[in-house]
Design a protein around this motif. Sequence first.
Motif, PDB file in Angstrom:
ATOM      1  N   ARG A 114       0.827  -1.205   0.000  1.00  0.00           N
ATOM      2  CA  ARG A 114       0.000   0.000   0.000  1.00  0.00           C
ATOM      3  C   ARG A 114       0.866   1.262   0.000  1.00  0.00           C
ATOM      4  NH1 ARG A 114      -2.894  -0.823   4.574  1.00  0.00           N
ATOM      5  NH2 ARG A 114      -3.870  -2.601   3.565  1.00  0.00           N
ATOM      6  N   ILE A 115       1.903   1.249   0.844  1.00  0.00           N
ATOM      7  CA  ILE A 115       2.822   2.391   0.898  1.00  0.00           C
ATOM      8  C   ILE A 115       3.564   2.538  -0.423  1.00  0.00           C
ATOM      9  CG2 ILE A 115       4.937   3.242   1.990  1.00  0.00           C
ATOM     10  CD1 ILE A 115       3.888   1.955   4.609  1.00  0.00           C
ATOM     11  N   ALA A 116       4.011   1.418  -0.969  1.00  0.00           N
ATOM     12  CA  ALA A 116       4.757   1.453  -2.233  1.00  0.00           C
ATOM     13  C   ALA A 116       3.895   2.012  -3.354  1.00  0.00           C
ATOM     14  CB  ALA A 116       5.243   0.057  -2.590  1.00  0.00           C
ATOM     15  N   ASN A 117       2.641   1.658  -3.357  1.00  0.00           N
ATOM     16  CA  ASN A 117       1.757   2.121  -4.422  1.00  0.00           C
ATOM     17  C   ASN A 117       1.411   3.601  -4.280  1.00  0.00           C
ATOM     18  OD1 ASN A 117       1.604  -0.318  -5.812  1.00  0.00           O
ATOM     19  ND2 ASN A 117      -0.029  -1.062  -4.493  1.00  0.00           N
ATOM     20  N   THR A 118       1.489   4.152  -3.084  1.00  0.00           N
ATOM     21  CA  THR A 118       1.157   5.576  -2.902  1.00  0.00           C
ATOM     22  C   THR A 118       2.377   6.464  -3.004  1.00  0.00           C
ATOM     23  OG1 THR A 118       1.328   5.347  -0.498  1.00  0.00           O
ATOM     24  CG2 THR A 118      -0.862   5.107  -1.474  1.00  0.00           C
ATOM     25  N   ASP A 119       3.516   6.033  -2.461  1.00  0.00           N
ATOM     26  CA  ASP A 119       4.710   6.879  -2.443  1.00  0.00           C
ATOM     27  C   ASP A 119       5.726   6.531  -3.526  1.00  0.00           C
ATOM     28  OD1 ASP A 119       3.580   8.050  -0.248  1.00  0.00           O
ATOM     29  OD2 ASP A 119       4.931   7.117   1.207  1.00  0.00           O
ATOM     30  N   ASN A 120       5.570   5.390  -4.149  1.00  0.00           N
ATOM     31  CA  ASN A 120       6.516   4.906  -5.165  1.00  0.00           C
ATOM     32  C   ASN A 120       7.944   4.820  -4.643  1.00  0.00           C
ATOM     33  OD1 ASN A 120       4.573   4.570  -7.170  1.00  0.00           O
ATOM     34  ND2 ASN A 120       4.668   6.737  -7.713  1.00  0.00           N
ATOM     35  N   LYS A 121       8.118   4.555  -3.334  1.00  0.00           N
ATOM     36  CA  LYS A 121       9.454   4.425  -2.756  1.00  0.00           C
ATOM     37  C   LYS A 121       9.983   3.004  -2.865  1.00  0.00           C
ATOM     38  CE  LYS A 121       9.070   8.232   0.471  1.00  0.00           C
ATOM     39  NZ  LYS A 121       9.099   8.651   1.859  1.00  0.00           N
TER      40      LYS A 121
END
Length: 113
Positions: free
Chosen positions: A74-81
């Motif tokens: 979820r974090i990866a999909n929102t922040d692209n980090k």
Amino acid sequence: MANRNRNIDLKFRVTEEEKAFIEMKMKEAGITNREAYLRKMAIDGAIIVSNYNETKKLTLELNKIGTNINQIARIANTDNKISKDNIKKIEEMMQKVWQLQRYGLSKKRSIKQ
């Protein structure tokens, strides 16, 4: 009874439903002699004993790992980090973990004879 090969008498009680079930199993096996069928089942029959306590604990931990992976995704999909490749690798590793869990579950069953 003195000249019989099998001279010890064993008895046990069953309900009507149990008797019908035994007769059905005899018919499926193609055996008409109840004494022979019961003797064969008592000697060669297997009882499967399963203990799932450790498996339940493992499954609970795997679910926690899955929740953490979902949070990372979820974090990866929102922040692209986190790269899509890393997410894919995590998903593949999780699939392997679940496969190991299923394999362990199938091996957990023990047969007592």
